[in-house]
Structure formats: structure tokens, C-alpha cells
Design a protein around this motif. Structure first.
Motif: not given
Length: 462
Positions: A111, A115, A282, A310
Motif C-alpha cells: 500500500g 499511497r 492506502a 502507511c
């Protein structure tokens, strides 16, 4: 009335099951994996440099932006780190076993690439409103880069609804519940107090939110993580066994124990992925709205800073919570009626099992986490509202958002939970479609950014 409520609840359950079914989960994970390969693992190669940028908090005077890159990250973390990092991880472990934590790690690591991509596009395609403030995020890069107005409006609409539900009423209710359970304070009084603090914070706009977030987020993280580390230090000899259980049960499921009914590998995977998305955000696109407000010289630099959110929210915060639950052996605890203890109550039980005042750390953390989530989402919702109705709607939105805190603290919010989860999921679809369509732009922008970093490194060495 009861029948109507039951019907609505049942209907929302069906909608939730459709929205958060495997297609969405696999789409989010799949795009994360695709971007990881497309960008050659940028989240791993430049993680150290990204944290260097966070720590240095370099100011880019003369560049566009409303707040520093650090304040932008703290605003995003304010909205990201919330009750999910305390209560959500407990729910995931109770439902999916300790193996769910492994899949949360996987979700967060891939993720980070998502992001990064969201944020680089948000900064690249941001614009300014009539007040000179920055406006960016999925609704803007979808419109300006793709020209798909219907999709950008969809994101903004879903985002505005989600802000009032999960970003506002649920957070206020969580604070009121904790204050009543711990200090016997009336939910109404708590609602009025939280509304007052919220109003004072958000009426000043992103600069005020950024300052509050940059103060509260590090402080609350330090207190909560500090308490968790004390527990892990006291029971350090149990950590290897817990880690072994996490890796093993991620692929085998976990047997029943006490009030814990056991889990399969499918449950571990589902809970890990869904809670990983909740704690890192994300794929939802919301954090990129805060990234667009940052003062930076090139989009890639702020994208790296945003990417660290994240890691901090899931890899750090959720890991310490999960390990504490593991070493204190609270999984399977039962409460009234023989039901398994879950959520914040389980985390409080874990902390209290080591030192008597441990529960207060969780209580204090929940209050601050919920409040900062509330003000972070206030900014997200404000920008979605501004995109839909123009910047003249912003003062009215801020007043309405502040006032809704009070009923949020007082009312029963089972239906709001479900509505919020549904709109969070709906937000992800426009964002993910745009990320896939604009992945060549992300790749090209990243290529130029890395070339710039290499030139800067050469200049430092010469």
C-alpha cells in the motif's frame, strides 16, 4: 420502527458485503502489487530517504503550498491513526487470529506504493481556490488528467458523506463512550466539549489543523507506543513465540482457545486485508488530499513523505498493539454472557494485565486518536465539499461539521458504522480506477524525480 431499523440494518449489511467483497480487496492489493513492480519497489529503495525528509522537516520557501511537509504528514496521520489502530487490530485478531497481523503487514507494505502514487498525482495536478489555498486529491487529478468529471464528482460525493459518518460521528461517539465508561462523564457534555475543540481547530482551516496535528499526533503516538514497549520489554521472552504464531497461522488458521472460536486462513486473510486498508487508508485516496496542501519543490518528494504514513500507522502502531495482545495472552478472554472480549476492551485488558494504570494509557490514546481523526477528516470532507459546491460553501461546512459532533456523541451509531464503511469502500473505486489509468504518468514523474535525486547526490559529493 424497530422493524424498519432491522430492515435498514439488513439492507446495509448486504450493500457492505457487496462493496467490500473480494473484487475490491483484490483490486486494492492488485494495484498495490502492480505499482510496486512498476516503480521498482520505490517504497523499499527510498524508505530511508523518506524518513530523512520527515525528520528534517525542510521548509521550501517560495514554493506553492499551505503547510510544511511534516504538517501535511501529521494531518494525514491524524485522520489515519484512530480507533482502528487500537480497537480495529483487536477485532481483527479476535476474528481472524494472530495471522491476520501478517496480512496487515503485507497490505501496508504494498500500500505504500499506492499511497506514493496517489500523492504524486495529487501534488502534480493540484490547483488553488479563490482564497489562494491549495486544492488537490483524487477528484482533481481525475478531472484534470483524465477529464472524467462524473468519476471525480463520485469521489467527492462519497468522501463528503464518509467525513460526516466515520470521520465525525463515530469518532465523537468513541470519545463519549470512553469518557462515560472511565470517568462517568455524560455523553452530552463530552459532545459539547469535543465540538468546541473541533470548531476552534477547523475554523482556522488547514494551517490550524496542521499545527494541532503536528503537536498531538507525535505526542499521542509517543505515549501509546511507550506504554506498549514497557509491556513488550517486560515480556520480551514471549515475543519470538508470538511472531512464530503470526507467521504460522497466517497460512494455516488458528485453533480455538477460550472464548476465541478459531479462524481459517481465509478469515485471517480477509480480516488482515480489510483492517490493513482501514489503518493505512492506502487506496482510498484521502491522504493525498493532505499531501496536496504541502509546500514542496517537486511532487515526488512529498509523495515519499506521505508514503511513510502507511508504515507508521500499520507497520509500527498496529504491530505493537498486536504484539501486546499476543504476549499478554488475552486472546480468548470472555466477558458477560461468555462472549469473547474484543475491540478497545481487549486492548485495555492487555495493558491493564501488566500494570494497573495501563488501561488509562489506552483510554487517553483513544480520546486523542479519535479527536485527531475527527479534525483530519474535517479537512478531507471540506475539500470534497469545496470541489462539489465551491469555496463559498466551506464556512457553512465547517459549522455543520462542528455541530454534528454533538449528536454523534449521544446517539447509538450502529447504522452510521455501516454507512461509513460502505462509503469508504465506494471512495476507493474512483481512486483506484484513476491510479490504474494514470500509472504511466506516475512512472514518468518518478523517473524525473529519481534523476533529480541522483543529481543532488552528485552535487553533495562534489
Amino acid at each position: 420502527m424497530t422493524e424498519m431499523s432491522s430492515w435498514i440494518a439488513g439492507f446495509l449489511d448486504k450493500v457492505y458485503a457487496i462493496v467490500w467483497s473480494f473484487p475490491l480487496l483484490l483490486l486494492i492489493v492488485g494495484i498495490g502489487i502492480y505499482l510496486t513492480f512498476l516503480l521498482k519497489g520505490i517504497q523499499f529503495r527510498y524508505l530511508g530517504y523518506a524518513f530523512k525528509l520527515v525528520v528534517s522537516n525542510k521548509q521550501y520557501k517560495g514554493e506553492k503550498g499551505d503547510i510544511s511537509n511534516f504538517e501535511s504528514l501529521m494531518t494525514a496521520l491524524a485522520a489515519t491513526i484512530g480507533i482502528g489502530n487500537i480497537a480495529g487490530i483487536s477485532t481483527a485478531v479476535v476474528t481472524g487470529g494472530l495471522g491476520a497481523l501478517f496480512w496487515m503487514w503485507v497490505t501496508a507494505l504494498i500500500g505504500m506504493a499506492t499511497r506514493y502514487a496517489e500523492s504524486i498525482l495529487a501534488v502534480k495536478y493540484r490547483t488553488t481556490d479563490s482564497k489562494g489555498e491549495m486544492c488537490g486529491g483524487p477528484m482533481y487529478f481525475i478531472e484534470y488528467a483524465l477529464g472524467w468529471k462524473w468519476l471525480s464528482i463520485s469521489f467527492a460525493f462519497f468522501g463528503a458523506i464518509a467525513a460526516f459518518g466515520g470521520g465525525n460521528m463515530l469518532q465523537a461517539n468513541s470519545v463519549a463512550d470512553v469518557m462515560y465508561g472511565t470517568f462517568s462523564v455524560s455523553p452530552l457534555y463530552t459532545g459539547i466539549l469535543v465540538a468546541a475543540f473541533t470548531g476552534l481547530t477547523i475554523l482556522g482551516g488547514i494551517k490550524s489543523i496542521g499545527k494541532v496535528a503536528s503537536f498531538l499526533v507525535p505526542m499521542m503516538a509517543f505515549i501509546y507506543i511507550g506504554g506498549a514497549l514497557i509491556i513488550l520489554g517486560a515480556k520480551f521472552y514471549l515475543i519470538p513465540g508470538v511472531l512464530a504464531t503470526i507467521f504460522k497461522t497466517a497460512f494455516t488458521g488458528q485453533a480455538a482457545v477460550g472464548g476465541f472460536l478459531g479462524s481459517t486462513i481465509i478469515l485471517a486473510f480477509q480480516m488482515g486485508i480489510s483492517r490493513g486498508l482501514m489503518t493505512s487508508e492506502a487506496g482510498l485516496g484521502t491522504a493525498s488530499i493532505a499531501a496536496a496542501a504541502a509546500q514542496t519543490d517537486v511532487p515526488g518528494r512529498q509523495a515519499l513523505v506521505s508514503m511513510t504514513g502507511c508504515f507508521l500507522a500499520t507497520i509500527v502502531m498496529c504491530t505493537v498493539t498486536g504484539l501486546v495482545l499476543g504476549v499478554t495472552n488475552v486472546l480468548g478472554m470472555t466477558g458477560e454472557g461468555g462472549k469473547a472480549v474484543t475491540g478497545a476492551s481487549l486492548t485495555m485488558a492487555a495493558f491493564s494485565s501488566v500494570f494497573p494504570w495501563g488501561g488509562y494509557i489506552v483510554t487517553f490514546g483513544l480520546i486523542l486518536f479519535a479527536f485527531t481523526t475527527l479534525v483530519g477528516w474535517a479537512y478531507y470532507g471540506e475539500k470534497c465539499c469545496e470541489y462539489l459546491f465551491g469555496d463559498k460553501s466551506v464556512p457553512f461546512y465547517r459549522i455543520l461539521f462542528t455541530l454534528i459532533v454533538i449528536p454523534g456523541a449521544v446517539l447509538e451509531l450502529d447504522l452510521v458504522w455501516k454507512i461509513s464503511d460502505i462509503f469508504n469502500g465506494l471512495m476507493a473505486f474512483p481512486n483506484l480506477i484513476a491510479l490504474l489509468a494514470l500509472s504511466p504518468v506516475v512512472k514518468e514523474e518518478t523517473k524525473h524525480f529519481i534523476e533529480l535525486l541522483k543529481k543532488e547526490k552528485k552535487q553533495e559529493l562534489s
